[in-house]
Design an enzyme around this catalytic site. Sequence first.
Site, PDB file in Angstrom:
ATOM      1  CD  GLN A   1      -2.536  -1.115   2.521  1.00 35.13           C
ATOM      2  OE1 GLN A   1      -3.654  -0.678   2.761  1.00 35.13           O
ATOM      3  NE2 GLN A   1      -2.200  -1.683   3.642  1.00 35.13           N
ATOM      4  CG  ASN A   2       3.841   1.016   2.436  1.00 33.39           C
ATOM      5  OD1 ASN A   2       2.843   1.461   2.977  1.00 33.39           O
ATOM      6  ND2 ASN A   2       4.887   0.446   2.964  1.00 33.39           N
TER       7      ASN A   2
ATOM      8  CG  HIS B   1      -2.847   2.491  -1.937  1.00 29.85           C
ATOM      9  ND1 HIS B   1      -2.612   2.389  -0.462  1.00 29.85           N
ATOM     10  CD2 HIS B   1      -3.721   1.609  -2.448  1.00 29.85           C
ATOM     11  CE1 HIS B   1      -3.991   1.701  -0.079  1.00 29.85           C
ATOM     12  NE2 HIS B   1      -4.660   1.219  -1.242  1.00 29.85           N
TER      13      HIS B   1
ATOM     14  CB  CYS C   1       2.338  15.312 -20.658  1.00 30.89           C
ATOM     15  SG  CYS C   1       2.141  13.832 -21.039  1.00 30.89           S
TER      16      CYS C   1
ATOM     17  N   GLY D   1       2.608  -4.152   8.980  1.00 30.25           N
ATOM     18  CA  GLY D   1       2.482  -2.841   9.186  1.00 30.25           C
ATOM     19  C   GLY D   1       1.387  -2.053   8.704  1.00 30.25           C
TER      20      GLY D   1
ATOM     21  CB  SER E   1      -4.209   0.482  10.834  1.00 30.07           C
ATOM     22  OG  SER E   1      -4.521   1.258   9.705  1.00 30.07           O
TER      23      SER E   1
ATOM     24  CG  ASN F   1       0.354  -3.804  12.793  1.00 29.60           C
ATOM     25  OD1 ASN F   1       1.070  -3.354  11.679  1.00 29.60           O
ATOM     26  ND2 ASN F   1      -0.528  -3.419  13.503  1.00 29.60           N
TER      27      ASN F   1
ATOM     28  CD  GLU G   1      -1.460  -0.091  17.530  1.00 25.63           C
ATOM     29  OE1 GLU G   1      -0.902   0.500  18.571  1.00 25.63           O
ATOM     30  OE2 GLU G   1      -1.967   0.829  16.786  1.00 25.63           O
TER      31      GLU G   1
ATOM     32  CB  ALA H   1       8.379  -4.306  10.629  1.00 23.27           C
TER      33      ALA H   1
HETATM   34  N1  APR Z   1       6.472  -2.033  13.005  1.00 26.10           N
HETATM   35  C1  APR Z   1       5.460  -2.653  12.530  1.00 26.10           C
HETATM   36  N2  APR Z   1       4.161  -2.173  12.593  1.00 26.10           N
HETATM   37  C2  APR Z   1       4.444  -0.765  12.753  1.00 26.10           C
HETATM   38  C3  APR Z   1       5.263  -0.003  13.152  1.00 26.10           C
HETATM   39  C4  APR Z   1       6.380  -0.673  13.254  1.00 26.10           C
HETATM   40  N3  APR Z   1       7.681  -0.217  13.675  1.00 26.10           N
HETATM   41  N4  APR Z   1       5.027   1.358  13.486  1.00 26.10           N
HETATM   42  C5  APR Z   1       3.777   1.421  13.217  1.00 26.10           C
HETATM   43  N5  APR Z   1       3.199   0.324  13.055  1.00 26.10           N
HETATM   44  C6  APR Z   1       1.979  -0.138  12.652  1.00 26.10           C
HETATM   45  C7  APR Z   1       0.763   0.648  13.413  1.00 26.10           C
HETATM   46  O1  APR Z   1       0.380   0.070  14.535  1.00 26.10           O
HETATM   47  C8  APR Z   1      -0.400   0.777  12.557  1.00 26.10           C
HETATM   48  O2  APR Z   1      -1.065  -0.398  12.587  1.00 26.10           O
HETATM   49  O3  APR Z   1       1.736   0.275  11.227  1.00 26.10           O
HETATM   50  C9  APR Z   1       0.528   0.528  11.055  1.00 26.10           C
HETATM   51  C10 APR Z   1       0.014   1.575  10.098  1.00 26.10           C
HETATM   52  O4  APR Z   1      -1.311   1.951   9.876  1.00 26.10           O
HETATM   53  P1  APR Z   1      -1.750   3.186   8.884  1.00 26.10           P
HETATM   54  O5  APR Z   1      -0.992   4.386   9.509  1.00 26.10           O
HETATM   55  O6  APR Z   1      -3.010   3.148   8.905  1.00 26.10           O
HETATM   56  O7  APR Z   1      -0.922   3.061   7.571  1.00 26.10           O
HETATM   57  P2  APR Z   1      -1.510   1.839   6.606  1.00 26.10           P
HETATM   58  O8  APR Z   1      -2.456   0.666   7.357  1.00 26.10           O
HETATM   59  O9  APR Z   1      -0.607   1.579   5.513  1.00 26.10           O
HETATM   60  O10 APR Z   1      -2.698   3.147   5.520  1.00 26.10           O
HETATM   61  C11 APR Z   1      -3.253   2.437   4.731  1.00 26.10           C
HETATM   62  O11 APR Z   1      -4.199   4.376   4.149  1.00 26.10           O
HETATM   63  O12 APR Z   1      -4.160   6.460   3.946  1.00 26.10           O
HETATM   64  C12 APR Z   1      -4.132   5.494   3.113  1.00 26.10           C
HETATM   65  O13 APR Z   1      -3.287   5.259   1.138  1.00 26.10           O
HETATM   66  C13 APR Z   1      -2.781   5.428   2.435  1.00 26.10           C
HETATM   67  O14 APR Z   1      -1.781   3.399   1.952  1.00 26.10           O
HETATM   68  C14 APR Z   1      -2.288   3.952   2.977  1.00 26.10           C
HETATM   69  C15 APR Z   1      -3.486   3.210   3.453  1.00 26.10           C
END
Ligand code: APR
Length: 238
Positions: free
Chosen positions: A92-93, A110, A137, A177, A179, A204, A206, A222
Amino acid sequence: MTTGSIVILTGAGISKESGLETFRDEGGLWSRVRIEDVATPEAYARDPERVLEFYNMRRASMTGGNIRPNAAHEALARLEREWPGDVLVVTQNIDDLHEKAGSENLLHMHGEMMKVRCDHCQEAVVWEGTLGLEDSCAACGTTGRMRPHVVWFGEMPFYMEEIYAALDRCDLFISIGTSGNVYPAAGFVQHVRMSGHRHTVELNMEPSEGATLFAEAEYGPATELVPAFVDRVLQQGF
Ligand code: APR
């Protein structure tokens, strides 16, 4: 299982220890900037300069700072090299840390921060500097229609057909990693569970929104969990 196929979903948490911020953690990006102002097609239509500036800042933080892949990215690249079956990373990154770590079988669902796309002819090109309305472009010559090659809220993610085909044939699904707040990615674990006996693992910091759907889960950073998990899979299978 010692030769099955593996699909790994990653989110912002895998890049946190490389110095990139997450979205919904304490102090995350969406606690400071409103999605509606910078990450929707409507925001781009309403105030393109504000949207371009937001991604110029994020692109600069990727190229300017000393942002490097961490041990988790590197462990996934090692898994792809050493596992006898297929390994696919669906991220997703929009950062390029999986590529920099050596992952090759990789889908950016994404989009990618280091690419921009012409909203007129859809040509996407690598772009490491700032993007402005004065830019044109190279493919069709249109000016003022270049946008980040990033999927905004309300837009369809990329590669969905390939992703669901890989989910349907995988024997192990690992979520790292993320949510579990944003669909369709948050629904992948349910999709895998519905179609047969496959193993599902969450690594993750949490429990995510979908934590109870995983057969196995470990919580912590991670850079600690992922290398250890990859070692275990390479030594014992899953
Ligand atoms: N190691 C493992 N997990 C981690 C760490 C770490 N060091 N630090 C944070 N996390 C976890 C957090 O607990 C959280 O559950 O990573 C997760 C990040 O969640 P989000 O910030 O919601 O990111 P993500 O799930 O990638 O968001 C999904 O939402 O905003 C849109 O397009 C954007 O791709 C993104 C999508």
